[in-house]
Design an enzyme around this catalytic site. Structure first.
Site, PDB file in Angstrom:
ATOM      1  N   GLY A  16     -11.416  -0.610  10.623  1.00  0.00           N
ATOM      2  CA  GLY A  16     -11.691   0.825  10.753  1.00  0.00           C
ATOM      3  C   GLY A  16     -10.443   1.686  10.733  1.00  0.00           C
ATOM      4  O   GLY A  16     -10.445   2.791  11.278  1.00  0.00           O
ATOM      5  N   SER A  17      -9.392   1.229  10.078  1.00  0.00           N
ATOM      6  CA  SER A  17      -8.172   2.055  10.075  1.00  0.00           C
ATOM      7  C   SER A  17      -8.357   3.319   9.241  1.00  0.00           C
ATOM      8  O   SER A  17      -7.798   4.364   9.561  1.00  0.00           O
ATOM      9  CB  SER A  17      -6.949   1.243   9.621  1.00  0.00           C
ATOM     10  OG  SER A  17      -7.049   0.909   8.257  1.00  0.00           O
ATOM     11  N   ASN A  18      -9.168   3.252   8.176  1.00  0.00           N
ATOM     12  CA  ASN A  18      -9.463   4.472   7.420  1.00  0.00           C
ATOM     13  C   ASN A  18     -10.311   5.433   8.255  1.00  0.00           C
ATOM     14  O   ASN A  18     -10.113   6.648   8.208  1.00  0.00           O
ATOM     15  CB  ASN A  18     -10.187   4.133   6.111  1.00  0.00           C
ATOM     16  CG  ASN A  18      -9.207   3.760   5.014  1.00  0.00           C
ATOM     17  OD1 ASN A  18      -8.448   4.585   4.536  1.00  0.00           O
ATOM     18  ND2 ASN A  18      -9.215   2.482   4.636  1.00  0.00           N
ATOM     19  N   ASN A 111     -16.786   6.726  -1.169  1.00  0.00           N
ATOM     20  CA  ASN A 111     -16.221   5.405  -0.855  1.00  0.00           C
ATOM     21  C   ASN A 111     -14.726   5.411  -1.157  1.00  0.00           C
ATOM     22  O   ASN A 111     -14.257   6.182  -1.997  1.00  0.00           O
ATOM     23  CB  ASN A 111     -16.900   4.338  -1.726  1.00  0.00           C
ATOM     24  CG  ASN A 111     -16.381   2.939  -1.431  1.00  0.00           C
ATOM     25  OD1 ASN A 111     -16.189   2.565  -0.277  1.00  0.00           O
ATOM     26  ND2 ASN A 111     -16.143   2.152  -2.477  1.00  0.00           N
ATOM     27  N   HIS A 113     -11.812   2.697  -2.465  1.00  0.00           N
ATOM     28  CA  HIS A 113     -11.634   1.366  -3.050  1.00  0.00           C
ATOM     29  C   HIS A 113     -10.133   1.105  -3.169  1.00  0.00           C
ATOM     30  O   HIS A 113      -9.392   1.974  -3.624  1.00  0.00           O
ATOM     31  CB  HIS A 113     -12.304   1.323  -4.426  1.00  0.00           C
ATOM     32  CG  HIS A 113     -12.261  -0.041  -5.036  1.00  0.00           C
ATOM     33  ND1 HIS A 113     -13.143  -1.043  -4.658  1.00  0.00           N
ATOM     34  CD2 HIS A 113     -11.431  -0.580  -5.957  1.00  0.00           C
ATOM     35  CE1 HIS A 113     -12.845  -2.143  -5.343  1.00  0.00           C
ATOM     36  NE2 HIS A 113     -11.824  -1.892  -6.133  1.00  0.00           N
ATOM     37  N   ASP A 154     -18.812   0.661  -7.530  1.00  0.00           N
ATOM     38  CA  ASP A 154     -17.514   1.263  -7.863  1.00  0.00           C
ATOM     39  C   ASP A 154     -17.514   2.059  -9.165  1.00  0.00           C
ATOM     40  O   ASP A 154     -16.481   2.167  -9.833  1.00  0.00           O
ATOM     41  CB  ASP A 154     -16.426   0.175  -7.938  1.00  0.00           C
ATOM     42  CG  ASP A 154     -16.321  -0.616  -6.645  1.00  0.00           C
ATOM     43  OD1 ASP A 154     -16.491  -0.022  -5.565  1.00  0.00           O
ATOM     44  OD2 ASP A 154     -16.091  -1.836  -6.713  1.00  0.00           O
ATOM     45  N   GLU A 183      -3.998   4.657   1.471  1.00  0.00           N
ATOM     46  CA  GLU A 183      -5.393   5.064   1.715  1.00  0.00           C
ATOM     47  C   GLU A 183      -5.497   6.021   2.901  1.00  0.00           C
ATOM     48  O   GLU A 183      -6.309   6.945   2.893  1.00  0.00           O
ATOM     49  CB  GLU A 183      -6.260   3.826   2.012  1.00  0.00           C
ATOM     50  CG  GLU A 183      -6.465   2.911   0.835  1.00  0.00           C
ATOM     51  CD  GLU A 183      -7.333   1.710   1.197  1.00  0.00           C
ATOM     52  OE1 GLU A 183      -8.392   1.886   1.826  1.00  0.00           O
ATOM     53  OE2 GLU A 183      -6.951   0.578   0.854  1.00  0.00           O
TER      54      GLU A 183
HETATM   55  C1  GAR Z   1      -9.623  -0.857   2.853  1.00  0.00           C
HETATM   56  O1  GAR Z   1      -8.523  -1.336   2.135  1.00  0.00           O
HETATM   57  C2  GAR Z   1     -10.705  -0.406   1.894  1.00  0.00           C
HETATM   58  O2  GAR Z   1     -10.209   0.228   0.746  1.00  0.00           O
HETATM   59  C3  GAR Z   1     -11.351  -1.711   1.546  1.00  0.00           C
HETATM   60  O3  GAR Z   1     -11.398  -2.414   2.764  1.00  0.00           O
HETATM   61  C4  GAR Z   1     -10.305  -2.006   3.600  1.00  0.00           C
HETATM   62  C5  GAR Z   1     -10.866  -1.569   4.938  1.00  0.00           C
HETATM   63  O4  GAR Z   1      -9.862  -1.353   5.864  1.00  0.00           O
HETATM   64  N1  GAR Z   1     -12.643  -1.505   0.970  1.00  0.00           N
HETATM   65  C6  GAR Z   1     -13.140  -2.259  -0.017  1.00  0.00           C
HETATM   66  O5  GAR Z   1     -12.578  -3.225  -0.456  1.00  0.00           O
HETATM   67  C7  GAR Z   1     -14.511  -1.810  -0.517  1.00  0.00           C
HETATM   68  N2  GAR Z   1     -14.750  -2.315  -1.837  1.00  0.00           N
HETATM   69  P1  GAR Z   1     -10.149  -0.541   7.213  1.00  0.00           P
HETATM   70  O6  GAR Z   1     -11.383  -1.159   7.867  1.00  0.00           O
HETATM   71  O7  GAR Z   1      -8.926  -0.779   8.040  1.00  0.00           O
HETATM   72  O8  GAR Z   1     -10.349   0.916   6.869  1.00  0.00           O
END
Ligand code: GAR
Length: 200
Positions: A16-18, A111, A113, A154, A183
């Site tokens: 969940g860092s995003n 989303n 990616h 995507d 991101e």
């Molecule tokens: C992120 O790098 C995101 O872009 C990727 O998963 C990670 C989640 O990190 N998503 C995908 O690959 C979706 N196709 P987070 O939980 O720390 O935000």
């Protein structure tokens, strides 16, 4: 200018860092939007933990809890509607959304990616697999893409993209960390621009 505060749901499967980056950015920039629901296919993960710590409603929902995909989709829609959600943000949500949900929220699901779409997208391209594929293809740059979600993996309209270099000694993990850092700026920026378009 609308006075309605845009209600956001965030769907996550992992750390969940995003989610955290978006949460902090909405507060810092005092945007007219707030995250009111965190939905996850995992009952325990960083995203769910962060939501709980910050008083955001959480829902644990997986296909396994239901007899059919239709029931799963109906339950998901009910959660979203109960919270009067305007926009859904996928942030590391490692599941394909049911088509009914996508259809009900046309152009309202975003989303992120971890690559430069349309390259390195599609089924099976998520998380570390994306970075491994980028390295195996001998790319000299990668990046991240924020895009609208449609019924195809995507393939929705690209809202914003940023590039990062691929360096000679990169492993998948090192590249993943560089892209993830990118991101954390890209997703809040893309969301801010998207909201400005919705709210004007
Ligand atoms: C992120 O790098 C995101 O872009 C990727 O998963 C990670 C989640 O990190 N998503 C995908 O690959 C979706 N196709 P987070 O939980 O720390 O935000």
């Amino acid at each position: 200018m609308s006075t309605h505060k845009t209600r956001l749901a965030i769907f996550c499967s992992g750390s969940g860092s995003n989610f955290q980056a978006i949460f902090h950015s909405l507060k810092k920039k005092q945007l007219n939007a707030e995250i009111v629901l965190c939905l996850s296919n995992r009952s325990q993960c960083g995203a769910i933990e962060f939501a709980r710590q910050n008083g955001i409603a959480t829902v644990h929902l997986t296909e396994k809890q239901f007899d059919s995909l239709d029931d799963f989709a109906a339950a998901m829609l009910e959660c979203i509607r109960k919270q009067s959600i305007d926009i859904i943000l996928l942030a590391g949500y490692m599941r394909k959304l049911p088509d009914n949900v996508v259809a009900a929220f046309q152009d309202k699901i975003i989303n992120i990616h971890p690559a430069l779409l349309p390259k390195f997208g599609g089924q099976g391209m998520y998380g570390i697999y994306v970075h491994t594929a980028v390295l195996e293809a001998g790319e000299t740059e990668s990046g991240a893409t924020v895009h609208l979600v449609n019924e195809e993996y995507d393939k929705g309209k690209i809202l914003m993209q940023r590039h990062v270099p691929v360096l000679p000694d990169d492993t998948s993990e090192i590249l993943a960390a560089r892209v993830l850092e990118c991101e954390h700026k890209l997703y809040p920026d893309a969301l801010e621009k998207f909201l400005a378009g919705q709210q004007s």
